[in-house]
Structures are given as structure tokens and as C-alpha cells.
Enzyme design. Sequence first.
Site, mmCIF file in Angstrom:
data_model
loop_
_atom_site.group_PDB
_atom_site.id
_atom_site.type_symbol
_atom_site.label_atom_id
_atom_site.label_comp_id
_atom_site.label_asym_id
_atom_site.label_seq_id
_atom_site.Cartn_x
_atom_site.Cartn_y
_atom_site.Cartn_z
ATOM 1 N N LYS A 113 0.822 -1.217 0.000
ATOM 2 C CA LYS A 113 0.000 0.000 0.000
ATOM 3 C C LYS A 113 0.846 1.252 0.000
ATOM 4 O O LYS A 113 0.454 2.265 -0.575
ATOM 5 C CB LYS A 113 -0.966 -0.009 1.193
ATOM 6 C CG LYS A 113 -2.079 -1.021 1.020
ATOM 7 C CD LYS A 113 -3.278 -0.726 1.880
ATOM 8 C CE LYS A 113 -4.413 -1.669 1.501
ATOM 9 N NZ LYS A 113 -5.573 -1.569 2.351
ATOM 10 N N LYS A 195 -3.698 -9.788 -5.872
ATOM 11 C CA LYS A 195 -5.044 -10.133 -5.392
ATOM 12 C C LYS A 195 -6.096 -9.118 -5.847
ATOM 13 O O LYS A 195 -5.772 -7.952 -6.087
ATOM 14 C CB LYS A 195 -5.036 -10.310 -3.871
ATOM 15 C CG LYS A 195 -5.179 -9.055 -3.098
ATOM 16 C CD LYS A 195 -5.618 -9.295 -1.656
ATOM 17 C CE LYS A 195 -5.856 -7.920 -1.047
ATOM 18 N NZ LYS A 195 -6.899 -7.834 -0.088
ATOM 19 N N LYS A 198 -10.737 -4.049 -3.761
ATOM 20 C CA LYS A 198 -11.802 -3.087 -4.072
ATOM 21 C C LYS A 198 -11.237 -1.715 -4.419
ATOM 22 O O LYS A 198 -11.897 -0.926 -5.084
ATOM 23 C CB LYS A 198 -12.824 -3.008 -2.934
ATOM 24 C CG LYS A 198 -12.257 -2.668 -1.572
ATOM 25 C CD LYS A 198 -13.388 -2.483 -0.573
ATOM 26 C CE LYS A 198 -13.342 -3.424 0.613
ATOM 27 N NZ LYS A 198 -12.173 -3.338 1.463
HETATM 28 N N1 AQP Z 1 -8.954 -11.051 -3.221
HETATM 29 C C1 AQP Z 1 -9.361 -11.597 -2.083
HETATM 30 N N2 AQP Z 1 -9.548 -12.927 -1.973
HETATM 31 C C2 AQP Z 1 -9.976 -13.480 -0.814
HETATM 32 N N3 AQP Z 1 -10.247 -12.757 0.294
HETATM 33 C C3 AQP Z 1 -10.092 -11.424 0.235
HETATM 34 N N4 AQP Z 1 -10.278 -10.426 1.131
HETATM 35 C C4 AQP Z 1 -9.972 -9.240 0.561
HETATM 36 N N5 AQP Z 1 -9.595 -9.424 -0.710
HETATM 37 C C5 AQP Z 1 -9.642 -10.773 -0.948
HETATM 38 C C6 AQP Z 1 -10.756 -10.630 2.492
HETATM 39 O O1 AQP Z 1 -11.860 -9.759 2.695
HETATM 40 C C7 AQP Z 1 -11.886 -9.361 4.074
HETATM 41 C C8 AQP Z 1 -12.103 -7.897 4.174
HETATM 42 O O2 AQP Z 1 -10.987 -7.217 3.662
HETATM 43 P P1 AQP Z 1 -10.799 -5.695 3.958
HETATM 44 O O3 AQP Z 1 -11.793 -4.898 3.231
HETATM 45 O O4 AQP Z 1 -10.793 -5.460 5.407
HETATM 46 O O5 AQP Z 1 -9.352 -5.364 3.475
HETATM 47 P P2 AQP Z 1 -8.448 -5.931 2.376
HETATM 48 O O6 AQP Z 1 -8.024 -7.316 2.711
HETATM 49 O O7 AQP Z 1 -7.352 -4.934 2.197
HETATM 50 O O8 AQP Z 1 -9.432 -5.980 1.117
HETATM 51 P P3 AQP Z 1 -9.340 -5.187 -0.212
HETATM 52 O O9 AQP Z 1 -10.526 -5.497 -1.046
HETATM 53 O O10 AQP Z 1 -7.998 -5.412 -0.844
HETATM 54 O O11 AQP Z 1 -9.485 -3.706 0.287
HETATM 55 P P4 AQP Z 1 -8.585 -2.452 -0.023
HETATM 56 O O12 AQP Z 1 -8.487 -2.410 -1.534
HETATM 57 O O13 AQP Z 1 -9.344 -1.300 0.542
HETATM 58 O O14 AQP Z 1 -7.285 -2.663 0.652
HETATM 59 C C9 AQP Z 1 -10.580 -9.839 4.702
HETATM 60 O O15 AQP Z 1 -10.835 -10.987 5.472
HETATM 61 C C10 AQP Z 1 -9.724 -10.178 3.527
HETATM 62 O O16 AQP Z 1 -8.815 -11.208 3.822
#
Ligand code: AQP
Length: 330
Positions: A113, A195, A198
Site C-alpha cells: 500500500k 489479489k 476493491k
Molecule cells: N482477493 C481476495 N480474496 C480473498 N479474500 C479477500 N479479502 C480481501 N480481498 C480478498 C478478504 O476480505 C476481508 C475484508 O478485507 P478488507 O476490506 O478489510 O481489506 P483488504 O483485505 O485490504 O481488502 P481489499 O478489497 O484489498 O481492500 P482495499 O483495496 O481497501 O485494501 C478480509 O478478510 C480479507 O482477507
Amino acid sequence: MEKKIVFSGVQPSGALTIGNYIGALRNFGELQDEFDCNYCIVDMHAITVPQVPKNLRKNTLDVLSMYMACGIDPEKSTLFVQSHVPAHAELSWVLNTITYMGQLNRMTQFKEKSKKSDENLNAGLFTYPVLMAADILLYQTDFVPVGEDQKQHLELARDLAERFNNKYSDTFVVPEPLIKEFGARIMSLQDPTSKMSKSDSDENAFILLQDNKDKISKKIKRAVTDSVGIVNYSDDQPGIKNLINIYSVLSGKEINDIVDMYSGKGYGVFKSELAEVVVEALDPIQTKYREYLDSKDYLEKIYTEGAQKAEAKARKTLRKVYKKIGFISR
Ligand code: AQP
């Protein structure tokens, strides 16, 4: 016998993707009968990258609606917003004082990040995993259902729980991750080596839980594959492998059966049938999501009551912590 405790959170940092659903949310509802579940919308985590306040407010209610649409029942689980329970920030501060800088420096999510957001490289992004440890430890959590990407953060939470317990006597339960074998890491549709997120700037990289049929079909059609042309489950074909994983989890079909079904057929047929699978799986979720989102009073009632329940549990742990470290009570 007392139920074991579950905690998990999702950031309201944008609309949720099928990665969030497959890796995390889909499992949350299933756990409610067996465990005492706490599900949090972690808005304090979301502000570690720049957010537009109006969007953050909207996304918080969106995630709350999506949580319930995916099967979380607020009568069975404690469903709440992180910033409504100040104990999270308070415990986080205490844990900061026993966290080593070297440990935080090794966190992959911080490294990734920070590469993306150099105009706002703030201390919150660096100490994010400590706040996450506080979230989990406050509820005396036994199990944390998360996607694979959060495994390293969970290791830190375990480490901090043990370090505190050793220094001040038993206080925290040491939590275990609950990571599913399949679907724990859904990859970007545009770059199957990273991965699905969002906050990806390319909207073709993810499918949102709220995308309509047309968008879903277009995004899957544009998904990066390879020139092999055979639907095979292999590390040499990461794009197709990722699509098979999505197909399998959302249809309930075995990987081998999917590979057999598409033997001799091209990627075009596979992709268009995958789009149908995704649309069918998301349809009931989208209907419920829209109903919740339209019921603003109901949402307010849910997060208000959720905060009260969470507050009571969290305060109990925080009181213990303050006493052990030598803070005098009011
Ligand atoms: N690509 C993924 N595959 C499987 N699990 C995923 N999670 C996120 N992306 C994937 C799981 O979703 C939960 C919530 O995640 P989060 O929103 O708290 O943060 P994150 O992991 O950083 O998810 P994002 O979508 O990548 O958000 P941004 O882009 O804002 O950083 C967690 O349990 C995560 O493991």
C-alpha cells in the site's frame, strides 16, 4: 458449554468485491450458530488511505447492508461500526507500546500500500496491524475468519497477545485464523498475480457484489487469460486457474468436474457460463442488499444496538488491561 468467540472485520473503503465475499463474508453467516460472532465495519482502518467523507459514510452503510444480505443475522451476531466503540483505539495505543518497529516493517500489506500511496504515507498505515490486533484481542477471540492476505496480520495479533500475557499474566486469548482451502485468495481479473482489491484503480480488475449482469459479463469476458486455449487448473495458467476457483466456490462444483465439463471447449464458452454462475450467485444477495439499503431507520437501529453490545464486551477486556499495566481507575 460456552461458545467459542469469532471476530472479523471489513473496511468500508469502497464497494465490496467477490474477493471479499469469497474469502470472508460468505463464511461469516455459516459460523453464527456454532460461535459467538462479532462482525465489525472497520472504518478506522479505512482512513489509513485517503477517503472522501461523503463516500466513507455511504460505504459504511453499504457494508452493513451487504453483511446482512450475505447472511449475518444481527440477532445472532454482534454487528457494529469500529469507531462507535472507542476501546479499539484505546487498546491499540497500549499494544503500540509493545510492538516492535521491525515487525511492522516486515508487513507485506504496508509495503504494497505504501508503494501505491506515496502522497499520503501516514503513520496509521504503518500501525494498521496493531489496530487490527486490538480489534481481535478486545473480544477474547478464538477464531478469525479471513482471506489469505490477512494471515501475516493475524500472526502479529497472536504475537502481541502472547507478549502481553507473558509480561503481565494471562489476559488475552491467543486467536487462530480460519482460512478456507479454496477461495482464500481471489486474484485480480487483469493481473492474476496480484489479489483482487476493491481499491484497484482499474475497475475491470474486480467484480463488485453490486455489479449488474451486463458488467459482470463484460468484466469476465475481458479477464486476462493466456494463449494455451485449454481450460486447465494449473499454476502455469494463473488467469484461468483464478476463474475456475471463482466458478467452483460459487457453483459448489468440484474443480476436476469443471475442468472435465470444459474439455475441448474454448475460453469463450467457459467465460460466458462463468458469468451466468456469478450472476445467479449474486442475484439473491443483491435483492436483499437493496432492501436493507432502503431501510435507513432499520440500519441505524442495528448499528446502535450493535455498538452497545460490543462496547460492553470490549470495556471488560480494556478494564483488565488498564489494571494490569498500572493505570489507576477513575
Ligand atoms: N482477493 C481476495 N480474496 C480473498 N479474500 C479477500 N479479502 C480481501 N480481498 C480478498 C478478504 O476480505 C476481508 C475484508 O478485507 P478488507 O476490506 O478489510 O481489506 P483488504 O483485505 O485490504 O481488502 P481489499 O478489497 O484489498 O481492500 P482495499 O483495496 O481497501 O485494501 C478480509 O478478510 C480479507 O482477507
